[in-house]
Design a protein around this motif. Structure first.
Motif, PDB file in Angstrom:
ATOM      1  N   ILE A   1      42.545  32.865  35.821  1.00 17.65           N
ATOM      2  CA  ILE A   1      41.759  33.622  36.799  1.00 17.65           C
ATOM      3  C   ILE A   1      41.252  32.695  37.892  1.00 17.65           C
ATOM      4  O   ILE A   1      41.314  33.010  39.089  1.00 17.65           O
ATOM      5  CB  ILE A   1      40.601  34.352  36.094  1.00 17.65           C
ATOM      6  N   ARG A   2      40.733  31.530  37.490  1.00 14.55           N
ATOM      7  CA  ARG A   2      40.242  30.568  38.487  1.00 14.55           C
ATOM      8  C   ARG A   2      41.382  30.135  39.409  1.00 14.55           C
ATOM      9  O   ARG A   2      41.199  30.022  40.629  1.00 14.55           O
ATOM     10  CB  ARG A   2      39.636  29.360  37.776  1.00 14.55           C
TER      11      ARG A   2
ATOM     12  N   LEU B   1      33.174  37.416  30.641  1.00 15.03           N
ATOM     13  CA  LEU B   1      33.663  36.551  31.708  1.00 15.03           C
ATOM     14  C   LEU B   1      32.524  36.213  32.669  1.00 15.03           C
ATOM     15  O   LEU B   1      31.663  37.056  32.935  1.00 15.03           O
ATOM     16  CB  LEU B   1      34.792  37.246  32.480  1.00 15.03           C
TER      17      LEU B   1
ATOM     18  N   PHE C   1      41.264  42.019  33.951  1.00 15.01           N
ATOM     19  CA  PHE C   1      40.513  41.456  35.073  1.00 15.01           C
ATOM     20  C   PHE C   1      41.456  41.135  36.231  1.00 15.01           C
ATOM     21  O   PHE C   1      41.191  41.488  37.384  1.00 15.01           O
ATOM     22  CB  PHE C   1      39.781  40.200  34.604  1.00 15.01           C
ATOM     23  N   LEU C   2      42.566  40.484  35.925  1.00 17.01           N
ATOM     24  CA  LEU C   2      43.556  40.182  36.967  1.00 17.01           C
ATOM     25  C   LEU C   2      44.160  41.458  37.538  1.00 17.01           C
ATOM     26  O   LEU C   2      44.385  41.569  38.758  1.00 17.01           O
ATOM     27  CB  LEU C   2      44.650  39.286  36.393  1.00 17.01           C
TER      28      LEU C   2
ATOM     29  N   PHE D   1      44.048  31.805  40.192  1.00 13.99           N
ATOM     30  CA  PHE D   1      44.388  32.906  41.086  1.00 13.99           C
ATOM     31  C   PHE D   1      43.401  32.992  42.245  1.00 13.99           C
ATOM     32  O   PHE D   1      43.802  33.181  43.410  1.00 13.99           O
ATOM     33  CB  PHE D   1      44.408  34.220  40.307  1.00 13.99           C
TER      34      PHE D   1
ATOM     35  N   CYS E   1      41.257  39.120  30.064  1.00 12.64           N
ATOM     36  CA  CYS E   1      41.707  38.415  31.274  1.00 12.64           C
ATOM     37  C   CYS E   1      42.799  39.198  31.999  1.00 12.64           C
ATOM     38  O   CYS E   1      42.843  39.212  33.237  1.00 12.64           O
ATOM     39  CB  CYS E   1      42.202  37.022  30.898  1.00 12.64           C
TER      40      CYS E   1
ATOM     41  N   LEU F   1      41.022  32.301  31.310  1.00 14.16           N
ATOM     42  CA  LEU F   1      39.975  32.050  32.301  1.00 14.16           C
ATOM     43  C   LEU F   1      40.442  31.046  33.349  1.00 14.16           C
ATOM     44  O   LEU F   1      40.156  31.198  34.543  1.00 14.16           O
ATOM     45  CB  LEU F   1      38.710  31.546  31.600  1.00 14.16           C
TER      46      LEU F   1
ATOM     47  N   LEU G   1      50.519  33.536  38.490  1.00 11.33           N
ATOM     48  CA  LEU G   1      49.606  34.194  37.551  1.00 11.33           C
ATOM     49  C   LEU G   1      49.800  33.648  36.145  1.00 11.33           C
ATOM     50  O   LEU G   1      50.923  33.406  35.708  1.00 11.33           O
ATOM     51  CB  LEU G   1      49.854  35.702  37.546  1.00 11.33           C
TER      52      LEU G   1
ATOM     53  N   LEU H   1      32.602  33.160  39.037  1.00 12.95           N
ATOM     54  CA  LEU H   1      33.913  33.304  39.671  1.00 12.95           C
ATOM     55  C   LEU H   1      33.771  33.738  41.130  1.00 12.95           C
ATOM     56  O   LEU H   1      34.508  33.275  42.011  1.00 12.95           O
ATOM     57  CB  LEU H   1      34.756  34.317  38.902  1.00 12.95           C
TER      58      LEU H   1
END
Length: 503
Positions: free
Chosen positions: A231-232, A268, A185-186, A234, A182, A228, A224, A273
């Motif tokens: 991420i959603r 992911l 990914f961010l 964000f 994660c 998961l 932040l 997303l």
């Protein structure tokens, strides 16, 4: 003088320290065995002989898991060695986490990583000035030029990396690897924003990357958190159209990259997303999502433009055009404006196409989600365990079929035995890719899926690579092959015999 062992097995095998980088550990093993100036050949000779390094590769990537790391997220072993001076002072060895390109600040001591250490022979440019050997550097040289980040940058780095580094120190590799997925990914999405946002394109040269990202997060007040849900959250905070387009493009590129070379990002739901970001944008700014409506387009009011529909569905333009031309996607309106013909689609038709496209998978996605190679995919397809759907000269597969395959194997499988010398992968080499023996192997594969042979599951593995068959399946395949060979010989012998019947 170097000492070499004919067997290749090191006599002295020091213990690998927590999160120690494999490459410098191999050089440490070589020195412990009397090789004062190790070479790369020494490291490669010892690599397969040690349990802690046998699964590693010469690229120098960290091996926290069997899953592959994205190439952009790590550096190879020829690159400079970064380190935290405080960590190195406490214990003189190189940590694997320092090989992550986006890990810039130690969250334990809040010191920016330095990059003036080298391992002789391995690190490129190790003879340059102001470079210190790992085994010879002093405490004063370690601390020289060390700096701490500004408070805003420290808070930003802590939010992302402190949990990961704490789990690594506590030796919770599995938990740390889940967080790392994660975090990277961010970081990839933030990097995309920072590299394409006008106010950051003109940043002074030499400003650390983490400083720019911390300023970006503070300016747009992004909240932040790792996970998961983080991420959603964000994605829900992205409200500017320019930011949204940049992130959508990055997510699409991720999907294409994962199809070509799967990494741990495949864990992911990238497609989901991306749809979430598109749908959120449509709800927040409904007037801007329908495309440029020209005069005389009242009949398309409330419709989505062809480009917007393609982005929302996530498919190729050619495929959506095929669905429209064949009346699968109904309700399309074509508006002539000068020499241009613009197509608009009703939202319910786009939603139906989105749900349909999410229910199918390309061959590359099938291999990625089932964890199989191309030979395994061909075996499932030839055994008619995967049913193709042809759309515009392209081949897709129902995701429900993939779910049925996994559920069927879970129901049929038994626990993997502790001592299993005669087990073979379910889609292993016993199924030839071609030749006269292939039909017999495929018949046995179908019988295994029907429960005629025992199937064993290895819990540590993922996908279909976790399933194995024993010798009974292979013996059945051999018997079928013998029968097939005998039948072919009989047919060939019969066809060569002259007929005794006269017309």
């Amino acid at each position: 003088m170097n000492t070499y062992f004919n067997s290749g097995l090191p006599l002295c095998r020091p213990k690998m320290l927590p999160d120690e980088w494999v490459e410098t550990y191999l050089f440490r093993v070589a020195r412990a065995n009397g090789i004062r100036h190790p070479r790369l050949s020494d490291a490669e000779r010892f690599r397969p002989t040690l349990p802690a390094t046998a699964s590693s590769k010469p690229d120098g990537y960290p091996i926290w898991s069997a899953m592959t790391l994205p190439r952009w997220s790590v550096v190879t072993r020829v690159n400079k060695i970064r380190y935290c001076p405080a960590c190195m002072t406490q214990s003189r060895y190189i940590r694997s986490r320092w090989r992550l390109t986006v890990f810039d600040v130690c969250t334990i001591h809040h010191i920016r990583l330095k990059d003036d250490l080298v391992e002789p022979v391995m690190t490129r440019g190790y003879r340059q000035e102001n470079r210190y050997f790992v085994t010879e550097v002093t405490d004063e040289q370690l601390w020289a030029g060390a700096v701490c980040p500004m408070p805003s940058e420290r808070r930003h780095v802590d939010r992302l990396w402190s949990g990961f580094e704490r789990l690594i120190v506590e030796n919770d590799t599995l938990g740390a690897f889940k967080q790392l997925t994660c975090i990277l990914f961010l970081e990839a999405l933030l990097d995309a924003l920072a590299s394409t946002t006008s106010e950051f394109e003109s940043s002074p040269v030499g400003i650390p990357r983490s400083t720019n990202l911390a300023e970006l997060v503070a300016r747009y007040e992004f909240s932040l958190s790792v996970g998961l849900d983080g991420i959603r959250n964000f994605l829900d905070q992205i409200t500017l159209a320019s930011h949204r387009d940049v992130v959508l493009a990055r997510l699409r590129r991720m999907s294409l990259e994962e199809a070509r070379r799967p990494t741990f990002f495949s864990n992911l739901p990238i497609a989901a997303l991306r749809r979430r970001l598109l749908v959120g944008a449509q709800e927040n700014t409904p007037g801007s999502n329908y495309g440029p409506l020209h005069p005389g387009q009242a009949q398309t009011s409330g419709h989505l433009s062809f480009e917007r529909a393609t982005s929302l569905i996530g498919c190729q333009r050619r495929l959506l055009r095929h669905l429209i031309d064949n009346k699968v996607c109904q309700g399309a309106s074509v508006v002539q404006y000068g020499s241009r013909r613009n197509t608009y689609l009703p939202p319910d038709a786009v939603q139906a196409c989105t749900e349909w496209y999410a229910s199918i998978a390309t061959p590359e996605q099938v291999m990625n989600e089932l964890g199989i190679d191309r030979n395994g995919f061909r075996a499932l397809f030839s055994a008619r365990l995967l049913r193709p759907i042809a759309v515009d000269m392209q081949r897709f597969f129902k995701r429900s079929d993939l779910t049925d395959i996994c559920r069927r194997l879970q129901d049929l499988s038994r626990p993997f035995p502790a001592n299993a010398p005669n087990l073979h992968p379910l889609l292993g080499e016993w199924i030839p890719s071609s030749g006269p023996y292939r039909p017999a192997s495929l018949e046995v594969l179908r019988e295994a899926f029907s429960g005629k042979f025992p199937i064993f599951r290895q819990m540590e593995s993922s996908g279909l690579s976790a399933y194995f068959v024993d010798y009974t399946a292979l013996e059945r395949a051999r018997r079928l092959r013998k029968v097939e060979v005998a039948r072919h010989r009989h047919q060939k012998y019969s066809s060569n015999q002259p007929s005794l019947l006269l017309e």
